[in-house]
Write an enzyme that holds these catalytic residues in place. Structure first.
Site, PDB file in Angstrom:
ATOM      1  N   MET A  30       0.850  -1.201   0.000  1.00  0.00           N
ATOM      2  CA  MET A  30       0.000   0.000   0.000  1.00  0.00           C
ATOM      3  C   MET A  30       0.885   1.251   0.000  1.00  0.00           C
ATOM      4  SD  MET A  30      -3.356  -0.929   2.172  1.00  0.00           S
ATOM      5  CE  MET A  30      -2.648  -0.725   3.783  1.00  0.00           C
ATOM      6  N   LEU A  33       6.611   3.129   1.612  1.00  0.00           N
ATOM      7  CA  LEU A  33       7.521   1.987   1.747  1.00  0.00           C
ATOM      8  C   LEU A  33       8.587   2.220   2.804  1.00  0.00           C
ATOM      9  CD1 LEU A  33       8.011   1.041  -2.014  1.00  0.00           C
ATOM     10  CD2 LEU A  33       6.279   0.222  -0.401  1.00  0.00           C
ATOM     11  N   HIS A  34       9.031   1.117   3.390  1.00  0.00           N
ATOM     12  CA  HIS A  34      10.100   1.118   4.386  1.00  0.00           C
ATOM     13  C   HIS A  34      10.964  -0.124   4.114  1.00  0.00           C
ATOM     14  CE1 HIS A  34       7.756  -1.995   6.368  1.00  0.00           C
ATOM     15  NE2 HIS A  34       6.723  -1.173   6.456  1.00  0.00           N
ATOM     16  N   HIS A  37       9.332  -3.599   3.471  1.00  0.00           N
ATOM     17  CA  HIS A  37       8.827  -3.848   2.109  1.00  0.00           C
ATOM     18  C   HIS A  37       9.995  -4.215   1.177  1.00  0.00           C
ATOM     19  CE1 HIS A  37       5.611  -0.827   3.435  1.00  0.00           C
ATOM     20  NE2 HIS A  37       4.902  -1.879   3.117  1.00  0.00           N
ATOM     21  N   GLN A  61     -10.298  -2.193   2.609  1.00  0.00           N
ATOM     22  CA  GLN A  61      -9.754  -2.903   3.765  1.00  0.00           C
ATOM     23  C   GLN A  61      -9.560  -1.987   4.975  1.00  0.00           C
ATOM     24  OE1 GLN A  61      -6.229  -4.328   1.547  1.00  0.00           O
ATOM     25  NE2 GLN A  61      -5.079  -3.913   3.412  1.00  0.00           N
ATOM     26  N   LYS A 150       4.630 -10.019   9.469  1.00  0.00           N
ATOM     27  CA  LYS A 150       4.092  -8.929  10.302  1.00  0.00           C
ATOM     28  C   LYS A 150       2.563  -8.967  10.314  1.00  0.00           C
ATOM     29  CE  LYS A 150       3.549  -4.426  11.573  1.00  0.00           C
ATOM     30  NZ  LYS A 150       2.594  -3.836  10.665  1.00  0.00           N
ATOM     31  N   ASP A 151       1.974  -9.291   9.142  1.00  0.00           N
ATOM     32  CA  ASP A 151       0.517  -9.415   9.034  1.00  0.00           C
ATOM     33  C   ASP A 151       0.177 -10.909   9.035  1.00  0.00           C
ATOM     34  OD1 ASP A 151      -0.344  -6.494   8.426  1.00  0.00           O
ATOM     35  OD2 ASP A 151       1.378  -6.847   7.151  1.00  0.00           O
ATOM     36  N   SER A 187       4.234   1.304   7.889  1.00  0.00           N
ATOM     37  CA  SER A 187       3.962   2.618   7.302  1.00  0.00           C
ATOM     38  C   SER A 187       3.289   3.524   8.323  1.00  0.00           C
ATOM     39  CB  SER A 187       3.046   2.464   6.086  1.00  0.00           C
ATOM     40  OG  SER A 187       3.587   1.512   5.201  1.00  0.00           O
ATOM     41  N   ARG A 188       2.511   2.923   9.221  1.00  0.00           N
ATOM     42  CA  ARG A 188       1.772   3.724  10.214  1.00  0.00           C
ATOM     43  C   ARG A 188       2.701   4.333  11.267  1.00  0.00           C
ATOM     44  NH1 ARG A 188      -2.091  -0.194   8.976  1.00  0.00           N
ATOM     45  NH2 ARG A 188      -4.131   0.679   8.403  1.00  0.00           N
TER      46      ARG A 188
HETATM   47  P1  AMP Z   1       1.454  -2.988   3.419  1.00  0.00           P
HETATM   48  O1  AMP Z   1       2.028  -1.935   2.541  1.00  0.00           O
HETATM   49  O2  AMP Z   1       1.395  -2.618   4.862  1.00  0.00           O
HETATM   50  O3  AMP Z   1       0.167  -3.551   2.879  1.00  0.00           O
HETATM   51  O4  AMP Z   1       2.505  -4.185   3.375  1.00  0.00           O
HETATM   52  C1  AMP Z   1       2.889  -4.781   2.159  1.00  0.00           C
HETATM   53  C2  AMP Z   1       3.608  -6.080   2.471  1.00  0.00           C
HETATM   54  O5  AMP Z   1       4.766  -5.798   3.268  1.00  0.00           O
HETATM   55  C3  AMP Z   1       2.748  -7.055   3.297  1.00  0.00           C
HETATM   56  O6  AMP Z   1       2.961  -8.366   2.821  1.00  0.00           O
HETATM   57  C4  AMP Z   1       3.273  -6.856   4.706  1.00  0.00           C
HETATM   58  O7  AMP Z   1       3.077  -7.974   5.524  1.00  0.00           O
HETATM   59  C5  AMP Z   1       4.751  -6.609   4.425  1.00  0.00           C
HETATM   60  N1  AMP Z   1       5.369  -5.904   5.551  1.00  0.00           N
HETATM   61  C6  AMP Z   1       4.870  -4.841   6.225  1.00  0.00           C
HETATM   62  N2  AMP Z   1       5.694  -4.499   7.241  1.00  0.00           N
HETATM   63  C7  AMP Z   1       6.734  -5.370   7.203  1.00  0.00           C
HETATM   64  C8  AMP Z   1       7.918  -5.542   7.989  1.00  0.00           C
HETATM   65  N3  AMP Z   1       8.181  -4.764   9.026  1.00  0.00           N
HETATM   66  N4  AMP Z   1       8.783  -6.534   7.665  1.00  0.00           N
HETATM   67  C9  AMP Z   1       8.511  -7.349   6.593  1.00  0.00           C
HETATM   68  N5  AMP Z   1       7.418  -7.236   5.815  1.00  0.00           N
HETATM   69  C10 AMP Z   1       6.535  -6.265   6.108  1.00  0.00           C
END
Ligand code: AMP
Length: 291
Positions: A30, A33-34, A37, A61, A150-151, A187-188
């Site tokens: 989403m 990015l960090h 990701h 979502q 993480k999720d 991201s939050r």
């Molecule tokens: P999001 O942008 O939050 O939807 O995350 C995109 C993908 O990155 C999802 O598969 C998350 O589980 C993964 N993700 C988010 N935070 C982390 C993290 N700290 N370490 C590894 N993967 C992550």
């Protein structure tokens, strides 16, 4: 890195790559990015000829309008990070590319996974995840999908959806990347104020404490104490629970053998943070971990 905004352009490109025998790795995100990701992007690059990332902030979502509106958007920075990571392609679709006008939305049978933990506190969340992930998989047609532990519950949902649909996609579940103080990268986290940011690592500390203290027998006290400590520190705890790592069924009394996972979700101010820690040597086969 190539950037495509339309399904048509992306599909043409993927078809050509597949005809040339190339494998496709996919990392849906989403944005905002960090390095967490980017670790998924690196895994995809290591496993596949072509790595596709997507950025789509999926409105369905978010069950809280404010959370959706305040979700960080940092597109220019995201593009720079993806370029630097070696990602081949960014898919940045409009809402209409994902939610095709006139196309009926599928309601997925996720069973128990759609009633507990995240699902209980965020009704409709996993239906939204399912709708966007299945649409993205239909468009990108990857061989491998890279998602983050993480999720945790989301990993189980996506693995189930892929299995139920019989898609030829291998799911790779990647460990959680953390800040130096243990806070799971998210991201939050950008939305945390200074005081909240200083407190935020207490969630992971609580999970570690539980992992250190857990022993066969009743578990309610151990999670209850940890949730109480977080509440005393100013967190509003949605849940802090131990569950069977293969099914997410709650474990009130542990036999000392089944792999368990401790999962937490808590607010600091307006920001909702989630984290989890596996208490077993190996990720259960039922989640089909490849890493
Ligand atoms: P999001 O942008 O939050 O939807 O995350 C995109 C993908 O990155 C999802 O598969 C998350 O589980 C993964 N993700 C988010 N935070 C982390 C993290 N700290 N370490 C590894 N993967 C992550």
């Amino acid at each position: 890195m190539i950037i495509f905004k339309t399904t048509e352009k992306l599909s043409n490109y993927i078809d050509i790559q597949k005809q040339a025998g190339k494998t496709i790795g996919f990392v849906p995100t989403m944005g905002a990015l960090h390095p967490g990701h980017i670790s998924l992007i690196h895994s995809s690059i290591a496993h596949n000829d072509i790595t596709v990332a997507s950025i789509f902030v999926n409105p369905t979502q978010f069950n809280n309008v404010q959370d959706f509106e305040k979700y960080p958007k940092t597109l220019d920075r995201d593009i720079d990070m993806l370029e630097a990571s070696g990602c081949d392609l960014l898919f940045f679709p409009s809402r209409e590319e994902i939610y095709v006008p006139g196309k009926e939305l599928v309601q997925y049978d996720l069973g128990f996974l759609d009633t507990v933990l995240e699902a209980a506190y965020r009704p409709g969340h996993f239906q939204g995840v399912g709708q966007v992930v299945m649409r993205l998989l239909e468009i990108v047609q990857p061989d491998d999908l890279f998602i983050g532990q993480k999720d945790f519950q989301q990993c189980m949902v996506i693995t189930r959806l892929i299995k139920d649909a019989g898609l030829p996609v291998t799911v790779h579940i990647h460990p959680t990347l953390r800040e130096i103080d243990g806070l799971a990268m998210s991201s939050r986290n950008m939305r945390l104020g200074k005081v909240e940011r200083a407190k935020a690592p207490l969630i992971y500390k609580a999970l570690q404490k539980i992992a250190g203290e857990i022993k066969p027998g009743p578990l309610k006290e151990i999670t209850g104490n940890a949730a109480g400590s977080l509440a005393e520190q100013g967190f509003k705890v949605d849940y802090l629970e131990l569950a069977d790592a293969g099914t997410l069924q709650p474990v009130d009394t542990w036999d000392g053998k089944i792999p368990v996972v401790v999962l937490a979700a808590a607010y600091l101010g307006e920001v909702r943070l989630i984290d989890n820690l596996l208490i077993s040597a190996a990720f259960p086969d039922s989640i089909n971990s490849q890493l």
